[in-house]
Design an enzyme around this catalytic site. Structure first.
Site, PDB file in Angstrom:
ATOM      1  N   GLY A 297       0.832  -1.195   0.000  1.00  0.00           N
ATOM      2  CA  GLY A 297       0.000   0.000   0.000  1.00  0.00           C
ATOM      3  C   GLY A 297       0.870   1.251   0.000  1.00  0.00           C
ATOM      4  O   GLY A 297       0.562   2.237  -0.683  1.00  0.00           O
TER       5      GLY A 297
ATOM      6  N   ASN B 190      -6.651   5.194   9.849  1.00  0.00           N
ATOM      7  CA  ASN B 190      -6.155   3.921  10.382  1.00  0.00           C
ATOM      8  C   ASN B 190      -6.071   3.896  11.900  1.00  0.00           C
ATOM      9  O   ASN B 190      -6.034   2.835  12.504  1.00  0.00           O
ATOM     10  CB  ASN B 190      -4.783   3.619   9.783  1.00  0.00           C
ATOM     11  CG  ASN B 190      -3.818   4.770   9.945  1.00  0.00           C
ATOM     12  OD1 ASN B 190      -4.085   5.890   9.505  1.00  0.00           O
ATOM     13  ND2 ASN B 190      -2.693   4.515  10.590  1.00  0.00           N
TER      14      ASN B 190
ATOM     15  N   CYS C 212       8.574   5.601  16.298  1.00  0.00           N
ATOM     16  CA  CYS C 212       9.639   6.065  15.404  1.00  0.00           C
ATOM     17  C   CYS C 212      10.488   4.879  14.971  1.00  0.00           C
ATOM     18  O   CYS C 212      10.256   3.754  15.386  1.00  0.00           O
ATOM     19  CB  CYS C 212      10.496   7.123  16.076  1.00  0.00           C
ATOM     20  SG  CYS C 212      11.738   6.461  17.188  1.00  0.00           S
TER      21      CYS C 212
END
Lengths: 380, 357
Positions: free
Chosen positions: A69, A151, A319
């Site tokens: 994606g 999301n 991160c």
């Protein structure tokens, strides 16, 4: 028992998809070869393309298979930008990094001007802001990209209205989370481009697709053998394509069941922790996603504790080093740095059961108590 | 017990975690992210805060078969260790940040958080031993004298010692590497860290200059005669001989040493080697790992550097300060360093040196 409540991260592969993939893995033939084996594999790929197109609501020729994606998002954002001389990129502030980061990259390296569309406290983009920018600078806008649903919160965005407001401006929609969960039609929405991904819909990892309107030819990211309309070169990943199509065709997602599980989970959470806040609750949401703030906690502690109790959920963003970061999505919705770091995402899927919900609710009170205690010592 | 294994990404903490699992504990691996802007790759020996180190730690946890998470302690580390490091130098003292990290981070922030979350303690790869005695748990030197880290752990109080597990104290480093190899840990031959983790270049003076500027000031002798100029008094350490850049020689040609750093006047005082001699020291903020020390003089050893010698001394408490009187003079002792008192191999306690004579 262990309970998986992270279906927004990845879903279990459906058996039909595993079976389709296995039989394709055993089959010889490069889909681009002209001989018998090649033609046979090519047929499988084209059958699959038609199945995907049917589910997406587009033409088969509009399906461009990619490796993920993220790749499809990059191809769309960069391709639509390079496709024109216009310099303004308009994206929502709650996009996935697969959209935000290429947009930022174009701003830093390719002279793009990035404008982010704000969202309201319910997590829905500000249509008036969008319309105002279009009215003022429409002739400069290269593309607009807004995700179908977020999301982290599951909040659904008004794509049809965005497309209407956009007029001739190309609109890309990252539909990775929404695809197969809620009705979507590429054609009816009038989109220029759209992104889907295999592993969010019961298919395999490593396969996605860029849906790109017919006759729109954007510059490629990968150059080579000229596969996929010359937009995405590389030998076609037949086993994953076939498996993705099998998962989509089987249409096993039970939205009603998933929504009922999510609702009963949220009711249980609110009964146990009345101070909890369900982010995006007032908006139309995907059936399976629940994003909840537990005031006074830190979500990385909560995740560790939930995991220890055999419940898998998510903190949202991390991160590169794995350090939890405040969610840009929740912050865009007006939550503070600290509050965004007190939130967990639970995402439900078709394989979840009522017993899963009950189990997660049974461990939650202790987890929250310990999370509160851990956060309190941190502030000492 | 349910314990947190602090995993730096090095060989020691990996083996310590594996040993804790074998000892029957329920172990969860945690890597502390100590920098909010981690370096991507280490250069030479490892620093604590590279992304590669966190990957190494994660891989070790996977091989050992324990869950693994990363805890962001960057703010705590900056406040408790890095800022303290700078302010100590600014005040003309020479701090030991590893000690501060153990005191403020590994056995405070981490241990407290672990306990609040329902864990019983923290296991680390430090080389030190603990013993259960009638007087409670006591802290001791490791069997490997070259790796012994009891000095940097001497800042822990009794409660912290009770929450700590050091599985490596009974083994020599060379055997830890062999064991890591046998356990299939890829970090078996990873180089040791030597420098201060947040100063990966090893150039403390340069690091301090970059952050605190380099205000030129005088270098004087003990009579106040100016002999030269320096670039920031805090970049010098007591006993330093090299790099003074002095052009005025001494009468007899003997070398000069840094005797004193005066931060307020930004002055560095130099003098002869014998003027560095120290026979007694006083330390503030004493911490006792075991039974407390009183006013009655006791015989033992004092150590003033991480891998320094254990010096024969008489020690006692006076006016809330820990005092050590040395049998033999010591050359060059900076305030700000930790004085750690030993009774044989047992750590009695520690204090931060505030005065020498």
């Amino acid at each position: 028992m262990s309970v998986y409540l992270d279906h927004a991260a990845t879903t279990p592969m459906f058996d039909v998809a595993i079976e389709a993939m296995n039989s394709s893995l055993r089959k010889l033939g490069n889909p681009s070869s002209l001989h018998t084996e090649g033609r046979s594999t090519r047929k499988d790929v084209e059958d699959a393309r038609e199945k995907v197109a049917k589910a997406v609501g587009c033409l088969a020729s509009e399906v461009i298979f990619t490796g993920s994606g993220t790749e499809a998002d990059n191809a769309a954002i960069k391709g639509l930008f390079w496709h024109t001389d216009k310099k303004v990129i308009l994206v929502s502030s709650i996009e996935h990094h697969a959209v935000l980061d290429p947009a930022h990259w174009l701003a830093e390296h390719e002279g793009a001007e990035l404008i982010q569309i704000p969202v309201n406290t319910d997590g829905v983009i500000d249509l008036e802001f969008l319309k105002k920018i279009i009215a003022e600078r429409g002739s400069e806008i290269a593309l607009i990209s807004v995700m179908h649903s977020n999301n982290e919160t599951g909040v659904i965005q008004p794509i049809a209205e965005i497309v209407k407001a956009a007029g001739d401006i190309p609109v890309h929609c990252d539909a990775v989370q929404s695809f197969t969960k809620v009705p979507i039609s590429f054609k009816e929405l009038g989109l220029f481009a759209m992104t889907i991904s295999g592993h969010k819909v019961g298919g395999p990892l490593g396969i996605g697709a860029l849906i790109l309107r017919r006759a729109v030819e954007i510059p490629a990211l990968l150059h080579g053998g000229g596969q996929e309309r010359d937009i995405r070169s590389g030998t076609l990943n037949a086993p994953s394509i076939v498996a993705l199509a099998a998962a989509v065709e089987a249409n096993l997602y039970d939205a009603q069941k998933v929504a009922a599980l999510r609702d009963s989970f949220e009711a249980g959470v609110m009964a146990a922790r009345p101070d909890a806040v369900i982010n995006g609750k007032n908006s139309e949401r995907l059936p399976g996603i629940s994003n909840i703030t537990f005031p006074g906690t830190q979500s990385d502690s909560l995740l560790l504790l939930m995991d220890s109790e055999k419940v898998s959920c998510s903190t949202g963003a991390a991160c590169t080093a794995g350090v939890h970061r405040p969610s840009h999505v929740l912050m865009a919705m007006g939550l503070s740095d600290v509050v965004s770091q007190s939130s967990l995402r639970f995402s439900f899927g078709t394989t979840n059961t009522k017993a899963d919900v009950d189990f997660a609710l049974s461990v939650l009170p202790t987890v929250i108590e310990r999370g509160l205690a851990a956060n309190a010592v941190g502030k000492k | 017990m349910k314990i947190i294994a602090a995993m730096s990404g090095g060989v020691d903490s990996a083996v310590a975690a594996a040993r804790a699992v074998e000892a029957g504990h329920e172990v969860i691996g945690v890597h502390l992210a100590l920098s909010s802007n981690p370096q991507k790759y280490r250069s030479g020996a490892r620093g604590c805060c590279t992304i590669e180190d966190s990957h190494d730690a994660r891989r070790a946890a996977d091989v050992i078969g324990i869950p693994f998470y990363i805890w962001d302690m960057a703010d705590e580390f900056h406040e408790g260790v890095v800022e303290n490091f700078m302010s100590e130098y600014k005040a003309g003292r020479t701090p030991n940040p590893c000690l501060r990290c153990n005191e403020k981070i590994k056995f405070a922030a981490v241990l407290d958080r672990a306990k609040a979350m329902g864990f019983d303690g923290v296991v680390t790869g430090h080389y030190a031993r603990t013993r259960e005695t009638d007087a409670g748990r006591t802290l001791h030197r490791a069997v490997d004298p070259l790796k012994d880290q009891s000095y940097v752990l001497a800042v822990l109080n009794r409660e912290q010692i009770n929450g700590a597990i050091f599985p490596l104290g009974d083994t020599e480093k060379v055997d830890i590497r062999i064991e890591a190899e046998a356990r299939g840990l890829a970090v078996a031959q990873k180089p040791d860290s030597h420098d201060i983790c947040f100063v990966p270049s090893g150039d403390n003076a340069g690091w301090l200059r970059d952050r605190m500027g380099s205000e030129v000031g005088p270098i004087v002798d003990q009579d106040g005669n100016k002999l030269g100029e320096h670039k920031g008094a805090y970049t010098y350490t007591i006993g330093q001989r090299k790099g003074l850049g002095l052009t005025v020689p001494t009468a007899d040609g003997s070398p000069r040493f840094v005797l004193k750093i005066e931060p307020v006047s930004n002055t560095v005082v130099v003098g002869a080697r014998e003027d560095l001699a120290v026979t007694s020291m006083r330390g503030e903020r004493p911490i006792f790992c075991g039974p407390e020390v009183g006013a009655a003089p006791l015989r033992g050893f004092v150590q003033v550097r991480a891998h320094g010698a254990a010096l024969d001394c008489t020690y006692y408490m006076d006016n809330e300060q820990l005092v050590a009187e040395l049998d033999q003079p010591l050359l060059g002792l900076a305030t700000g360093q930790a004085m750690v008192i030993y009774d044989g191999d047992r750590v009695v306690g520690s204090a931060t040196i505030c005065e020498t004579a």
